[in-house]
Design a protein around this motif. Structure first.
Motif, PDB file in Angstrom:
ATOM      1  N   TYR A  43     -68.092 -59.169  56.522  1.00  0.00           N
ATOM      2  CA  TYR A  43     -69.147 -59.680  57.412  1.00  0.00           C
ATOM      3  C   TYR A  43     -70.260 -58.649  57.470  1.00  0.00           C
ATOM      4  O   TYR A  43     -70.117 -57.590  58.074  1.00  0.00           O
ATOM      5  CB  TYR A  43     -68.579 -59.989  58.799  1.00  0.00           C
ATOM      6  N   ASP A  46     -74.588 -60.344  51.971  1.00  0.00           N
ATOM      7  CA  ASP A  46     -73.904 -61.057  50.889  1.00  0.00           C
ATOM      8  C   ASP A  46     -73.773 -60.095  49.709  1.00  0.00           C
ATOM      9  O   ASP A  46     -74.758 -59.792  49.023  1.00  0.00           O
ATOM     10  CB  ASP A  46     -74.718 -62.295  50.491  1.00  0.00           C
ATOM     11  N   GLY A  58     -70.423 -53.071  57.319  1.00  0.00           N
ATOM     12  CA  GLY A  58     -70.039 -54.356  57.891  1.00  0.00           C
ATOM     13  C   GLY A  58     -68.603 -54.296  58.369  1.00  0.00           C
ATOM     14  O   GLY A  58     -68.044 -53.215  58.557  1.00  0.00           O
ATOM     15  N   ARG A  61     -62.767 -59.043  58.020  1.00  0.00           N
ATOM     16  CA  ARG A  61     -62.116 -59.953  58.953  1.00  0.00           C
ATOM     17  C   ARG A  61     -61.259 -60.959  58.188  1.00  0.00           C
ATOM     18  O   ARG A  61     -61.568 -61.338  57.059  1.00  0.00           O
ATOM     19  CB  ARG A  61     -63.154 -60.724  59.772  1.00  0.00           C
TER      20      ARG A  61
END
Length: 460
Positions: A43, A46, A58, A61
Motif C-alpha cells: 500500500y 504502484d 508504504g 497488508r
C-alpha cells in the motif's frame, strides 16, 4: 517495465540479512513476478509503474491486516544482481515480522530460495563467471584484511581474467589444429609447431605460478596453523592467553596440565593465525599425557609455523640446541621464543644472543615484548606477492583444475616431442581447455553447480 531476460519462470524469496532480532531485516525476491507479487500487498505507490533503482515507502497488508511499514527497493532487469527483476523489502527486524512477510510472499506465488540460488541465477544469467560467483561466498566469510582483499580481487575478475586470457590463446591454436584435420590429404600446416610449443611453455609458467600461489592463498583464506611447542611449564598456555587477551587455557605450575589441543584465532596485521597450544614436549610415563605428546609431534609436522617456547629459568643450552635440531629436521618454519626473561640468568641470555641471535625474548606472564613477537610472526608469513597485486589461488577446486591443466599441457609438449598425429595433439589441447573452462564455468555440470551453490547461505 523492463523485460526479464532470465530463463527462470518462478520467483524466489528469502531473508537476505542474518537470522535474529535486529533494527531492520531485508527480504529479497528475484524472478519475473517479483514486482507484481509485492505490489499485490503493498500500500503506497504502484510499484509496477516505478523506475528501477528507486525506493518506496508504504505498508504491507493482507486484507485488513497491516503486517509492517516497509521500504521497498526496486531493481529492474537486467540492471540487478541476478539480472532478473529484484525487489528488496526492508522491514523491522522482528523475527515474527520476517516470517509473516516471507509467508505472505509464498502465498502470493513465490517459493523459498535454495542456498546460494540468487548468486546461482546471477551466474546462469551471465552476471559473472563461476570463479567470481565463488568469490561472493568467500567475501561473505572473509574475517581478515587479507582474505577480504583476496575475495574482492577474485570477485572483480582478477583471477578470471588470467584464466580467460590463457584459454583465448590456446583456443586459437586448437582451431588451427582442428582445421588441419580437415585437410589431411593436402598435408598443410596452419599452426606452427614451434609457435605452439612456445605458447604451451609460456602457459605452463603462468599455470605453475598460479598453482604455487595456492599455499599462500590457503593461508589467507583459512588462517595460518601455528603450533606453540615446548616442554611442560614453559608458559605455552600463558602465552596463548596473553595473545588472545583472555583465559582460554588452564595455567598451572603442575607440569603436563595441557593434555590435548587448545585452539583459537588471532588477527595479526590483517592475517588470521590459528594458534594451537599443545601438550608439552617431554618423555612421560603417564599414558594420557604420552598420547598428547605424540599428537603434538604430529601437529608440528602439519603446521605452517611453530613457536618454540622455552623457559629461561628452567632450561639449559644443551636442551635448547637439541630441540632446535629437532625442529630444523621437521622442515617447518619456526621462531625461537625465550620466555620468562625476568627470571632468566644473564649467562644463558648472553649465550643465546651469541649462538642464536634471532631469539625473541618475552615474558608471557607480564605481557612483555608481545608486539615484537607478533611482528616476527608476521614477517615469517610471506605476503609480498599478494600485496603487489599478483593473482593468488584460494579455492581448492581451482587448484585441482589447474593441476589437471598442467598435466594436459605437459602431454601437449610430449606429443610435440614425439611428433604424434594431429588428432592426438588436438585431444590434449581440448583437455587443457576443458579444465581451464571448469574454473570459470564455461564447462559445467549440474552436479558441480549444485555442490558449489549448496555451500552458500540462503538469501545469497
Amino acid at each position: 517495465m523492463s523485460q526479464v531476460i532470465s530463463p527462470h519462470e518462478d520467483t524466489i524469496v528469502a531473508l537476505a540479512t542474518p537470522q535474529g532480532v535486529g533494527a531492520i531485516a531485508v527480504i529479497r525476491l528475484s524472478g519475473p513476478q517479483s514486482i507484481q507479487l509485492v505490489n499485490n500487498v503493498f500500500y503506497g505507490k504502484d510499484l509496477e509503474k516505478q523506475a528501477g533503482h528507486t525506493i518506496h515507502f508504504g505498508s504491507l497488508r493482507e486484507g485488513e491486516k497491516v503486517i509492517d511499514e516497509v521500504l521497498v527497493s526496486l531493481f529492474l532487469a537486467p540492471r540487478s544482481f541476478t539480472k532478473e527483476n529484484v525487489v528488496e523489502i526492508s522491514t523491522h527486524g522482528s523475527s515474527y515480522i520476517v516470517n509473516q512477510v516471507i509467508k505472505l510472499m509464498i502465498r502470493q506465488g513465490a517459493r523459498p530460495a535454495k542456498p546460494g540460488e540468487f548468486t546461482q541465477r546471477a551466474f546462469l544469467n551471465g552476471q559473472f563467471d563461476l570463479a567470481q560467483a565463488e568469490a561472493v561466498a568467500d567475501l561473505i566469510h572473509s574475517d581478515s584484511e587479507a582474505s577480504h582483499q583476496a575475495a574482492m580481487s577474485q570477485m572483480r575478475g582478477g583471477f578470471s581474467g588470467e584464466i580467460t586470457d590463457l584459454r583465448a590463446q590456446l583456443i586459437h591454436f586448437a582451431s588451427m589444429i582442428e582445421l588441419e584435420l580437415d585437410f589431411t590429404e593436402e598435408d598443410v600446416e596452419f599452426a606452427s609447431r614451434e609457435d605452439l610449443r612456445n605458447l604451451v611453455e609460456k602457459l605452463l609458467k603462468v599455470v605453475e605460478r598460479l598453482i604455487d600461489s595456492f599455499d599462500l592463498g590457503n593461508v589467507i583464506k583459512n588462517g595460518v596453523p601455528t603450533v606453540i611447542a615446548g616442554k611442560p611449564n614453559a608458559g605455552k598456555s600463558t602465552l596463548l592467553n596473553a595473545l588472545l587477551n583472555e583465559e582460554k587455557a588452564i595455567v598451572s605450575e603442575i607440569a603436563g596440565t595441557t593434555r590435548d589441543f587448545i585452539e583459537d584465532e588471532i588477527n595479526i596485521g590483517g592475517v588470521i593465525f590459528r594458534f594451537i597450544d599443545t601438550a608439552g614436549l617431554r618423555d612421560t610415563t603417564d599414558t594420557i599425557e604420552a598420547m598428547g605428546v605424540s599428537r603434538t609431534r604430529e601437529k608440528m609436522k602439519s603446521a605452517s609455523l611453530i613457536l618454540y617456547l622455552f623457559d629461561l629459568g628452567d632450561t639449559d643450552m644443551i636442551e635448547i640446541n637439541r630441540d632446535i635440531n629437532l625442529l630444523e629436521n621437521l622442515g617447518v618454519p619456526f621462531l625461537k621464543v625465550a620466555n620468562k626473561i625476568d627470571k632468566g640468568n644473564k649467562q644463558l641470555i648472553n649465550e643465546l644472543n651469541r649462538l642464536h641471535p634471532d631469539t625473541i625474548f618475552i615474558s608471557a606472564g607480564k605481557k612483555k615484548h608481545l608486539d615484537l613477537l607478533k611482528d616476527k610472526i608476521l614477517e615469517l608469513v610471506n605476503l609480498d606477492k599478494f600485496k603487489t597485486g599478483n593473482t593468488v589461488v584460494t579455492n581448492i577446486r581451482h587448484y585441482d583444475s589447474l593441476n589437471r591443466t598442467r598435466e594436459s599441457l605437459l602431454d601437449v609438449l610430449t606429443g610435440l616431442d614425439q611428433e604424434v598425429s594431429n588428432d592426438f595433439l588436438a585431444m590434449d589441447i581440448r583437455r587443457s581447455l576443458h579444465y581451464l573452462g571448469e574454473i570459470t564455468g564455461e564447462i559445467t555440470t549440474d552436479d558441480l553447480l549444485a555442490n558449489i551453490f549448496s555451500k552458500f547461505c540462503i538469501g545469497k
